[in-house]
Design a protein around this motif. Structure first.
Motif, PDB file in Angstrom:
ATOM      1  N   LEU A 176      36.520  -5.572 105.929  1.00 27.43           N
ATOM      2  CA  LEU A 176      36.684  -6.102 107.285  1.00 27.43           C
ATOM      3  C   LEU A 176      36.179  -5.106 108.325  1.00 27.43           C
ATOM      4  CD1 LEU A 176      37.811  -8.282 109.222  1.00 27.43           C
ATOM      5  CD2 LEU A 176      39.970  -7.011 109.177  1.00 27.43           C
ATOM      6  N   THR A 199      32.994  -5.967 110.607  1.00 24.93           N
ATOM      7  CA  THR A 199      33.239  -6.047 112.043  1.00 24.93           C
ATOM      8  C   THR A 199      32.344  -5.079 112.804  1.00 24.93           C
ATOM      9  OG1 THR A 199      35.541  -6.619 111.569  1.00 24.93           O
ATOM     10  CG2 THR A 199      35.031  -5.980 113.811  1.00 24.93           C
ATOM     11  N   VAL A 206      43.573  -8.749 114.623  1.00 22.64           N
ATOM     12  CA  VAL A 206      43.757  -9.053 113.201  1.00 22.64           C
ATOM     13  C   VAL A 206      45.040  -8.408 112.670  1.00 22.64           C
ATOM     14  CG1 VAL A 206      42.793  -8.636 110.895  1.00 22.64           C
ATOM     15  CG2 VAL A 206      41.319  -9.473 112.730  1.00 22.64           C
ATOM     16  N   GLY A 236      48.142 -10.423 111.196  1.00 22.68           N
ATOM     17  CA  GLY A 236      48.627 -10.122 109.844  1.00 22.68           C
ATOM     18  C   GLY A 236      50.105  -9.798 109.824  1.00 22.68           C
TER      19      GLY A 236
END
Length: 124
Positions: free
Chosen positions: A61, A65, A107, A111
């Motif tokens: 990720l 990103t 994120v 999460g």
């Protein structure tokens, strides 16, 4: 034109910045090696938590990103205090770091919320 003199201890400040940069780089390498050793074992989960999968997804990720925000960065020159900043590389880097940090904070919050909701659903 006015000449501005640099601060009295500018060389000390520069050396301190270099030392901090080297310390951060060394700590990063040490952390990566330590994490690779800890995750390198045969254990995939710890108390039902998929440790290895979470670690790899986090790295993936982050890299994706960074790459995506680099490619989509705005390179329009900025004028700040009547001085124009038009270096495309640094415009991309600054935009990439700002947007990546914002995306990863969102994120992480999502999460956390998902983990709390999921644990409450499992308990009930």
């Amino acid at each position: 034109m006015i000449d501005y003199e640099s601060p009295l201890f500018i060389s000390i400040q520069l050396y301190a910045m270099y030392a901090l940069l080297l310390a951060a780089a060394g700590l990063t390498v040490w952390s990566l090696v330590r994490s690779a050793r800890m995750l390198g074992g045969s254990r995939q989960t710890d108390n039902g938590i998929p440790v290895r999968r979470i670690a790899w997804l986090s790295v993936l990720l982050l890299v994706l990103t960074l790459l995506l925000t680099w490619l989509l960065a705005d390179t329009t020159p900025l004028t700040i205090n009547s001085k124009t900043y038009a270096d495309v590389f640094w415009l991309r880097v600054s935009d990439m770091l700002i947007n990546t940090s914002l995306i990863l904070i969102i994120v992480a919050a999502a999460g956390t919320v998902w983990g709390v909701v999921r644990s409450r659903i499992i308990r009930s």
